[in-house]
Design a protein around this motif. Structure first.
Motif, PDB file in Angstrom:
ATOM      1  N   ALA A 189      -6.494  10.982  -3.010  1.00  0.00           N
ATOM      2  CA  ALA A 189      -6.704   9.819  -3.884  1.00  0.00           C
ATOM      3  C   ALA A 189      -6.801  10.239  -5.341  1.00  0.00           C
ATOM      4  CB  ALA A 189      -7.977   9.082  -3.477  1.00  0.00           C
ATOM      5  N   PRO A 193      -2.475  10.371  -6.218  1.00  0.00           N
ATOM      6  CA  PRO A 193      -2.613   8.972  -5.791  1.00  0.00           C
ATOM      7  C   PRO A 193      -1.327   8.172  -5.938  1.00  0.00           C
ATOM      8  CG  PRO A 193      -3.446   9.222  -8.029  1.00  0.00           C
ATOM      9  CD  PRO A 193      -3.040  10.599  -7.568  1.00  0.00           C
ATOM     10  N   THR A 317      -4.421   2.379  -5.463  1.00  0.00           N
ATOM     11  CA  THR A 317      -5.460   3.268  -4.941  1.00  0.00           C
ATOM     12  C   THR A 317      -6.762   2.922  -5.655  1.00  0.00           C
ATOM     13  OG1 THR A 317      -3.831   5.053  -4.679  1.00  0.00           O
ATOM     14  CG2 THR A 317      -6.150   5.676  -4.537  1.00  0.00           C
TER      15      THR A 317
END
Length: 399
Positions: A189, A193, A317
């Motif tokens: 993440a 991401p 995200t």
């Protein structure tokens, strides 16, 4: 560097030492939330179903006095694990010695046991939490393989994680499925991401999250700041914050972060204020430019929830860590609820909660299954978001 996963080990007929995180909340000897035990089940079941012998162990709280030895036994967690697995989990009320060694040697393939709270070793000189070399070596000698599934303690260099990993032998340690999931979701993440990446940070103090804010200002597309730490930033902008919590010694730092942010850092535009820290105190919503001198901000207001929700709606995200207000008081929980709902209703995005209060909020509100991943480790996930290497992860054998 890719780490070995439990599936990379041949566990059949092997004594598998497994560090789990059963540091669960307890009241009067009863577990009040078993999420951490449930989260460890896939790894435990995998080893048992593949003919391994599981020796599970965990810490529970801090152990400083003789009284702690009576109140902080991990036995209730072993009993709950037994119920969840539907098979006996033999419990040994010791962290070393003949009884423990005998129980391990008598374990058959497909059986599981658990030994006592690893922190009981801290009563005599913090042997566990200071990674006593002799203790790590002793624990490693009890098994053939080591599986670390305790992400919640991965940011600590303890005898029960890096001590065992260093002594078990090359190629004989691996991450459990929970640890693998944490590394994958939080790591990816932040480092690679799908964009836009929106980070939402709350909580009381800027000082707790300086490193996280600095790292995310580089990595994220937007950083939304709520919680009490917003007032230190508002003061940095020259605004009056009434009696709100402000870290006076961090105002200059907040100014520097705002300059560095280049418009990425988004602050609330209104706040719910009250004359005192009390759910029943009279409260009202005001603009951040009109905070009365005798009032304190205890939550973000409706206009901020709308502003933050728009930013969240555009994200692919989302990483969230920390409540937007005094979430435990119903009158100041609306900001946290609003942010939680905005993330939960996001379609086609990766959504991650970095443990702690925000995880508790999502679970309490019944949105847990709407998030891609909820971290089990508050402190560990924060350090991961900060871009730090975690000792518990580093010590696992590379593939």
């Amino acid at each position: 560097m890719a780490k070995q996963i439990v599936t990379d080990l041949n566990v059949k007929d092997k004594k598998v030492l497994m560090r789990v995180d059963f540091n669960v909340p307890m009241k009067d000897g009863k577990i009040t939330n078993d999420n951490r035990i449930v989260a460890a089940l896939p790894t435990i079941k995998y080893v048992l179903e593949n003919g391994g012998k599981v020796i599970a162990f965990s810490h529970l709280g801090k152990v400083k006095t003789e009284e702690d030895l009576k109140t902080k036994s991990i036995k209730p967690a072993a009993e709950r694990l037994s119920e969840l697995l539907g098979q006996e989990v033999k419990f040994v009320p010791a962290t070393r010695g003949a009884e423990l060694e005998e129980a391990i040697n008598n374990l058959k393939s497909g059986e599981i046991m658990m030994f006592e709270n690893t922190r009981f070793e801290d009563l005599d000189g913090k042997k566990e939490s200071k990674n006593d070399p002799e203790l790590g070596k002793y624990w490693a000698s009890l098994g053939d393989l080591f599986v670390n599934d305790a992400f919640g303690t991965a940011h600590r260099a303890h005898a029960s994680n890096i001590g065992i990993a260093a002594n078990i032998g090359e190629g004989k340690s691996a991450a459990g499925f929970l640890m693998e999931k944490e590394i994958k979701f939080i790591g990816e993440a932040v480092d690679s991401p799908v964009r836009p990446l929106v980070a939402i940070l709350g909580g009381a103090k800027v000082s707790d999250k300086i490193g996280v804010i600095e790292n995310l200002l580089v990595k994220a597309d937007k950083v939304l700041v709520g919680g009490a730490m917003m007032f230190t930033f508002l003061r940095a902008l020259g605004k009056n914050t009434g009696t709100s919590l402000v870290e006076e010694d961090k105002i200059e730092l907040a100014k520097a972060l705002l300059e560095k942010a280049n418009g990425k850092l988004i602050l609330p535009i209104d706040t719910v204020v009250a004359p005192k820290f009390d759910n029943d105190a009279p409260h009202m919503t005001v603009s951040i430019d009109e905070i009365p001198a005798d009032q304190m901000g205890l939550d973000v207001g409706a206009a901020t929830i709308e502003l933050f929700s728009k930013e969240i709606a555009a994200a692919k995200t989302v990483v969230w860590n920390g409540p937007m207000g005094v979430f435990e008081m119903p009158n100041y929980a609306k900001g946290t609820i609003g942010v939680c709902e905005a993330i939960a209703n996001l379609q086609g995005a990766t959504t991650i909660i970095g443990g702690g209060d925000s995880a508790a909020a999502a679970m309490q509100l019944g949105y847990a299954d709407k998030f891609t991943h909820i971290s089990t480790g508050g402190g560990a996930s924060l350090e991961y978001l900060e871009g730090k290497e975690l000792p518990g992860v580093v010590s696992i054998s590379d593939k």
